[in-house]
Design an enzyme around this catalytic site. Structure first.
Site, short mmCIF file in Angstrom:
data_model
loop_
_atom_site.label_atom_id
_atom_site.label_comp_id
_atom_site.label_asym_id
_atom_site.label_seq_id
_atom_site.Cartn_x
_atom_site.Cartn_y
_atom_site.Cartn_z
N CYS A 30 0.79 -1.12 -0.01
CA CYS A 30 0.08 0.20 -0.05
C CYS A 30 0.80 1.31 -0.18
CB CYS A 30 -0.97 -0.06 1.07
SG CYS A 30 -1.49 1.46 1.79
N CYS A 33 0.14 3.89 2.50
CA CYS A 33 0.85 3.21 3.82
C CYS A 33 2.10 3.50 4.17
CB CYS A 33 0.62 1.87 4.21
SG CYS A 33 -1.39 1.21 3.97
#
Length: 127
Positions: A30, A33
């Protein structure tokens, strides 16, 4: 304080502790993230009295599903075992600082009273 990694086995005991607990739900693939990770890490150093924890949603799929995590990063903020905030999206450093400040300033006796009232109303509606 360095961030700690939470698992299904350690999640409940960690969030139920006294004080502020921030939980970052993330995954290696991600990109948002990965952008949020250094912000979260820096904040953990700026707030040594709070617990900063991370849950790898790939490794802990069952825990993420049980908590209803549908997009990442998702940040949850608990204080004294009470969930105060849960939202998806990578926060900029200033927004994370503001959120922590708000959580620290809350009158937890008032929050507990509101939770108890809500639960009493909810229980009453099912009676």
């Amino acid at each position: 304080m360095p961030t700690v990694t939470l698992t299904a086995e350690t999640f409940e005991s960690t969030i139920e502790g006294e004080g502020l607990v921030l939980v970052d739900f993330w995954a290696a693939w991600c990109a948002p993230c990965r952008r949020f990770a250094p912000v979260f890490e820096q904040s953990s150093q700026d707030h040594p009295d709070a617990v900063f924890a991370k849950v790898d949603t790939e490794a802990e799929q069952e825990l993420a599903a049980r908590l209803g995590i549908t997009s990442i990063p998702t940040l949850m903020v608990f204080r004294d075992g009470i969930l105060l905030y849960a939202d998806a999206g990578a926060l900029p450093a200033a927004a994370l600082e503001d959120l922590i400040g708000q959580a620290e300033r809350l009158d937890m006796d008032d929050v507990r009273r509101q939770v108890a009232e809500h639960e009493a109303q909810h229980d009453h509606s099912h009676a």
